[in-house]
Design an enzyme around this catalytic site. Structure first.
Site, PDB file in Angstrom:
ATOM      1  N   PHE A 170       0.834  -1.203   0.000  1.00  0.00           N
ATOM      2  CA  PHE A 170       0.000   0.000   0.000  1.00  0.00           C
ATOM      3  C   PHE A 170       0.865   1.248   0.000  1.00  0.00           C
ATOM      4  O   PHE A 170       1.657   1.468   0.914  1.00  0.00           O
ATOM      5  CB  PHE A 170      -0.916   0.005   1.230  1.00  0.00           C
ATOM      6  CG  PHE A 170      -1.852  -1.165   1.287  1.00  0.00           C
ATOM      7  CD1 PHE A 170      -3.094  -1.112   0.684  1.00  0.00           C
ATOM      8  CD2 PHE A 170      -1.468  -2.337   1.922  1.00  0.00           C
ATOM      9  CE1 PHE A 170      -3.948  -2.215   0.719  1.00  0.00           C
ATOM     10  CE2 PHE A 170      -2.313  -3.436   1.968  1.00  0.00           C
ATOM     11  CZ  PHE A 170      -3.563  -3.380   1.354  1.00  0.00           C
ATOM     12  N   LYS A 171       0.698   2.047  -1.049  1.00  0.00           N
ATOM     13  CA  LYS A 171       1.356   3.359  -1.111  1.00  0.00           C
ATOM     14  C   LYS A 171       0.353   4.389  -0.616  1.00  0.00           C
ATOM     15  O   LYS A 171      -0.607   4.731  -1.313  1.00  0.00           O
ATOM     16  CB  LYS A 171       1.792   3.670  -2.542  1.00  0.00           C
ATOM     17  CG  LYS A 171       2.510   5.000  -2.694  1.00  0.00           C
ATOM     18  CD  LYS A 171       2.771   5.316  -4.153  1.00  0.00           C
ATOM     19  CE  LYS A 171       3.557   6.611  -4.316  1.00  0.00           C
ATOM     20  NZ  LYS A 171       3.685   7.025  -5.734  1.00  0.00           N
ATOM     21  N   ILE A 172       0.577   4.886   0.581  1.00  0.00           N
ATOM     22  CA  ILE A 172      -0.362   5.807   1.211  1.00  0.00           C
ATOM     23  C   ILE A 172       0.166   7.225   1.054  1.00  0.00           C
ATOM     24  O   ILE A 172       1.208   7.581   1.606  1.00  0.00           O
ATOM     25  CB  ILE A 172      -0.564   5.471   2.705  1.00  0.00           C
ATOM     26  CG1 ILE A 172      -0.997   4.007   2.877  1.00  0.00           C
ATOM     27  CG2 ILE A 172      -1.574   6.431   3.330  1.00  0.00           C
ATOM     28  CD1 ILE A 172      -2.320   3.648   2.235  1.00  0.00           C
TER      29      ILE A 172
END
Length: 309
Positions: A170-172
Site C-alpha cells: 500500500f502506497k499511502i
C-alpha cells in the site's frame, strides 16, 4: 499469492521519469540513462509508468515500448514495478498481463476512476483488483492517492488485502498519511505486507515512525533518502531525523513548487537526460522555479546532479 520464494519488497522504490525530446517524442536512450542513474542511486526497486512518469500523457503503444525497454534494460538488476491503472478493468488486466509476462516484479494500481464522478463501489473495486491480480500473478501496490478522488477507508483496504492476497502492498499518500498507515497496520496485522510512504517522501519520517517499510519518492534524491531509511531501520531514530531534516527543504520545494518536473530538471542539469520537457498540456517549469530548485539541489549534491560528470 505470495509464497516462500517471493521476497518482501521494502526500501527505496522511486518513480522513473519519462524523458522526451524537444519535440515531445520518447527519448529511449535517455530512458536507459535514467534507469542506470537510478540503479547507481542505490535504489531497492524502480517504478515505471506512474503519475510522475506522465503516464496519463502516454499512448498505449508508447506504454508497451517503455515496458519492453525498461524491463529488458534493467535486466533483473533491480525489481521493477509497473503501473497499470485504468478505469477499464479489461485494460488494466491487459496491462498487468503484459508487464508480468515481460518480467515485472510488482504492479501498481489505483482504484478505478474517471474524472470526478465515474467511480466504482467497494464490491466492484475488489473485483477490479482481483481480476488484475489473477492476470498478473505478482504482488500489487495499491496506490491510495488524492488524484483518484476515491476514498479508500482503512477497513476497505484490510478487506482488499484479505480477499485479494496479492494486493497487500500500500502506497499511502493522502493527508494524514502516518495516521492512516498506523491504523492500517493495527487493523490489518500480518496481511499488511508492505506499507509504503509516497508523495515525494514529504511525510516520510512520520510515516516510518508509523510503520512504513519503504518509500516511493521521485528519482530526484533517493540516494539522500537512503541514510534516513537505514538509520531508522537500525533503530537510530535521532540520526534518521537529522538526515531527513537535511533533505526536507529540497523535498518540500519539489512537492510544493515543481511536482514531476523536479526530477527531470535535476537530471537534465546533471547530464542524465538531454531535455527536461514535459508534455502539453502540462506547463514547462518556470525559469525562476528551476533556479530555486537547482540552488537547493547543489547544496545537497544528489547523484542525479553529478551522475554524468
Amino acid at each position: 499469492m505470495r509464497n516462500a520464494k517471493t521476497p518482501i519488497y521494502r526500501g527505496l522504490f522511486p518513480v522513473a521519469p519519462t524523458p522526451f525530446t524537444d519535440s515531445g517524442d520518447l527519448d529511449l536512450e535517455g530512458q536507459r540513462r535514467v534507469l542506470d542513474c537510478m540503479i547507481d542511486q542505490g535504489v531497492d526497486g524502480i517504478c515505471i509508468l506512474a503519475n510522475y512518469s506522465e503516464q496519463f500523457l502516454l499512448s498505449d503503444q508508447e506504454r508497451d515500448i517503455l515496458v519492453e525497454l525498461c524491463l529488458s534494460h534493467v535486466a533483473g538488476r533491480k525489481p521493477v514495478m509497473v503501473t497499470c491503472s485504468h478505469f477499464s478493468t479489461q485494460i488494466a488486466v491487459q496491462r498487468a498481463r503484459y508487464a508480468a509476462e515481460r518480467g515485472a516484479s510488482l504492479l501498481m494500481l489505483m482504484p478505478p476512476y474517471h474524472g470526478a464522478s465515474l467511480k466504482a463501489d467497494e464490491g466492484a473495486m475488489i473485483d477490479h483488483f482481483g481480476r488484475v491480480a489473477d492476470a498478473g500473478g505478482i504482488p500489487i501496490m495499491v496506490q491510495d492517492a488524492p488524484l483518484s478522488g476515491v476514498t479508500l477507508t482503512v477497513p476497505f483496504l484490510v478487506r482488499l488485502a484479505c480477499e485479494v492476497p496479492l494486493a497487500r502492498y500500500f502506497k499511502i499518500e493522502v493527508p494524514f498519511a502516518a495516521a492512516k498507515l498506523r491504523s492500517l497496520i493495527e487493523l490489518g496485522g500480518e496481511v499488511i505486507i508492505g506499507p509504503f510512504d509516497g508523495e515525494e517522501a514529504i511525510t516520510m519520517m512520520a510515516d516510518l515512525d508509523a510503520g512504513a517499510i519503504g518509500t516511493m519518492s521521485s528519482a530526484l534524491l533517493p540516494d539522500l533518502l537512503r541514510p534516513v531509511l537505514d538509520h531508522h531501520k537500525a533503530g537510530c531514530r535521532q540520526e534518521a531525523a537529522l538526515a531527513y531534516a537535511r533533505v526536507l527543504p529540497l523535498i518540500n520545494f519539489e512537492n510544493r513548487q515543481c511536482g514531476l518536473r523536479a526530477a527531470k530538471s535535476v537530471m537534465a542539469e546533471g547530464g542524465v537526460i538531454k531535455c527536461e520537457t514535459v508534455r502539453h498540456p502540462l506547463e514547462q517549469i518556470h525559469p525562476a522555479t528551476r533556479a530555486g530548485l537547482i540552488e537547493l539541489a547543489r547544496e545537497l549534491n544528489p547523484l542525479a546532479l553529478r551522475w554524468a560528470h
